[in-house]
Design an enzyme around this catalytic site. Structure first.
Site, PDB file in Angstrom:
ATOM      1  N   GLY A  10      -1.978 120.925  -8.021  1.00 56.11           N
ATOM      2  CA  GLY A  10      -3.270 120.248  -7.857  1.00 56.11           C
ATOM      3  C   GLY A  10      -3.372 119.038  -8.771  1.00 56.11           C
ATOM      4  NE  ARG A  72      -2.174 123.764  -4.585  1.00 63.28           N
ATOM      5  CZ  ARG A  72      -2.518 123.810  -5.871  1.00 63.28           C
ATOM      6  NH1 ARG A  72      -1.637 124.167  -6.765  1.00 63.28           N
ATOM      7  NH2 ARG A  72      -3.743 123.501  -6.253  1.00 63.28           N
ATOM      8  CG  ASP A 103       1.164 128.728 -12.528  1.00 62.94           C
ATOM      9  OD1 ASP A 103       0.782 127.746 -11.862  1.00 62.94           O
ATOM     10  OD2 ASP A 103       0.757 129.886 -12.318  1.00 62.94           O
ATOM     11  CB  THR A 125      -3.445 123.621 -14.652  1.00 59.37           C
ATOM     12  OG1 THR A 125      -4.474 124.380 -13.987  1.00 59.37           O
ATOM     13  CG2 THR A 125      -3.081 124.378 -15.909  1.00 59.37           C
ATOM     14  CG  ASP A 127      -7.101 126.801 -12.848  1.00 57.48           C
ATOM     15  OD1 ASP A 127      -8.109 126.104 -12.632  1.00 57.48           O
ATOM     16  OD2 ASP A 127      -6.489 127.407 -11.950  1.00 57.48           O
ATOM     17  CG  ASP A 129      -3.643 129.089 -15.356  1.00 53.56           C
ATOM     18  OD1 ASP A 129      -3.100 127.964 -15.376  1.00 53.56           O
ATOM     19  OD2 ASP A 129      -3.852 129.710 -14.298  1.00 53.56           O
TER      20      ASP A 129
HETATM   21  O1  F6P Z   1      -4.460 123.825  -9.515  1.00 55.84           O
HETATM   22  C1  F6P Z   1      -5.427 124.730  -9.924  1.00 55.84           C
HETATM   23  C2  F6P Z   1      -6.604 124.716  -9.016  1.00 55.84           C
HETATM   24  O2  F6P Z   1      -7.460 123.674  -9.391  1.00 55.84           O
HETATM   25  C3  F6P Z   1      -7.302 126.074  -8.985  1.00 55.84           C
HETATM   26  O3  F6P Z   1      -8.239 126.284  -9.950  1.00 55.84           O
HETATM   27  C4  F6P Z   1      -7.862 126.119  -7.595  1.00 55.84           C
HETATM   28  O4  F6P Z   1      -8.011 127.440  -7.168  1.00 55.84           O
HETATM   29  C5  F6P Z   1      -6.826 125.424  -6.820  1.00 55.84           C
HETATM   30  O5  F6P Z   1      -6.238 124.492  -7.677  1.00 55.84           O
HETATM   31  C6  F6P Z   1      -7.305 124.747  -5.560  1.00 55.84           C
HETATM   32  O6  F6P Z   1      -6.199 124.258  -4.900  1.00 55.84           O
HETATM   33  P1  F6P Z   1      -6.213 123.272  -3.668  1.00 55.84           P
HETATM   34  O7  F6P Z   1      -6.545 121.907  -4.183  1.00 55.84           O
HETATM   35  O8  F6P Z   1      -4.843 123.339  -3.133  1.00 55.84           O
HETATM   36  O9  F6P Z   1      -7.279 123.754  -2.738  1.00 55.84           O
END
Ligand code: F6P
Length: 341
Positions: A10, A72, A103, A125, A127, A129
């Site tokens: 992301g 991704r 990750d 990220t 997050d 994490d």
């Molecule tokens: O990359 C982390 C994140 O921001 C998460 O917190 C969230 O669940 C996810 O990406 C959303 O992903 P996408 O942009 O692929 O919908």
């Protein structure tokens, strides 16, 4: 040295600041030539490269998103992916890769390192994490946005005597929920680290609204779940790639709370607003420090490591060590969120 850079997973605010630092320092101090791969690991597999030169990176420090694009896609999870990466690197005469990601992207970097490629990781990220670093690029901006959203929701909660649920990102760890919940003065913070009991939430809200306040703010991380054996049944909604789908827990909590308490209840899912727009000063600084540390490490002969913030210092940790681990919110921070309710 010819060095490739990619951003994967992301997007987050601060990625362009990291790319800029790698290029400025790499070209200026070390005389490297830097190229970028478009759309993360997908671009490496497809040989989709573009040159990155200092003169073209003016005015990117304050921009959100990633000028390289992202995806991704993970080469080691696709047949022939690792071989395609090696072929592109050979064809483009690239001696090392700087991989900026969470990750998933860093896990792929570790696999590519095991195949003999020199790799340096930079954690990003919202997050927060990624294991092994106190902070990842993008987290500070996301917390700032979420806190502002909670501040704004406070006024409508109070004016309308409502329970307002704010769902924030955080699939495996509740960093955004806990920190923005503390900063925004939420009454209840729900994080994946601590499965919740809906009956305790019901009792708390009923008591609070009878005793001294007619509104409440509940901040919930998208990955929060009820504790086993408690009164609310909830199955995490998962998407195509096994990811938790945002909006499911917020909506579910809204109906549960409204039905149990009879209070007027609303939900706001912040979603990708948290990942957008300009990076905070703190994220720009962290990204710049990581970028410089990554290209310096490579120039000193290091590889297969990730830049990490530990306290006030930038350190290097083995990239193989972080795979499959999650940096959870520590108990002392969870306790502050609980105790200020
Ligand atoms: O990359 C982390 C994140 O921001 C998460 O917190 C969230 O669940 C996810 O990406 C959303 O992903 P996408 O942009 O692929 O919908």
């Amino acid at each position: 040295m010819r060095v490739g850079v990619l951003t994967g997973g992301g997007d987050v605010p601060g990625l362009n600041a990291a790319i800029r630092a790698v290029v400025k320092r790499g070209e200026g101090a070390h005389g490297h030539s830097i190229v970028g791969f478009r759309n993360g690991w997908k671009g490496v597999v497809e040989g989709d490269v573009r040159p990155l030169v200092r003169d073209e990176l003016r005015n990117v420090l304050a921009t959100g998103g990633t000028l390289l694009g992202t995806s991704r896609f993970h080469p080691h999870r696709n047949p022939g992916g690792v071989e395609a990466v090696l072929a592109t690197l050979e064809q483009e005469r690239i001696e090392a890769l700087i991989c900026i990601g969470g990750d998933g992207t860093l896990g792929a970097a570790s696999e590519i390192a095991a195949a003999g490629v020199r790799v340096i990781g930079i954690p990003k990220t919202i997050d927060n994490d990624v294991w092994g670093t106190d902070r990842s690029i993008g987290f500070d901006t996301a917390v700032t946005i979420a806190t502002e959203a909670i501040d704004r929701i406070h006024t409508t909660a109070e004016s309308h005597n409502r329970v307002m649920i704010v769902e924030v990102m955080g699939r495996h760890a509740g960093w955004i929920a806990v920190t923005s919940g503390i900063a925004g003065g939420a009454e209840i913070v729900l994080a994946p680290e601590e499965p919740f009991d809906i009956e305790r939430i019901e009792k708390f809200l009923v008591h609070r609204h009878r005793a001294h306040a007619s509104f409440s703010i509940v901040v919930v991380a998208e990955g929060a779940v009820p504790a086993d054996g408690t009164a609310m049944s909830y199955q995490t909604e998962v998407g195509q790639f096994g990811e938790i789908v945002a909006g499911a827990i917020g909506e579910r909590l809204k109906s549960e709370i409204a039905q149990r308490t009879g209070f007027d209840t609303r939900v706001t899912v912040l979603g990708h607003v948290q990942r957008g727009g300009i990076p905070t000063a703190s994220d720009r600084i962290l990204a710049s420090r990581f970028g410089v540390a990554a290209i310096d490490a490579l120039s000193e002969g290091r590889s297969d490591v990730m830049t990490a913030l530990r306290g006030d210092r930038i350190e290097l940790v083995d990239i193989a060590d972080i795979a499959g681990k999650v940096q959870y919110v520590p108990e002392d921070l969870l306790r502050v969120a609980r105790e200020l309710a």
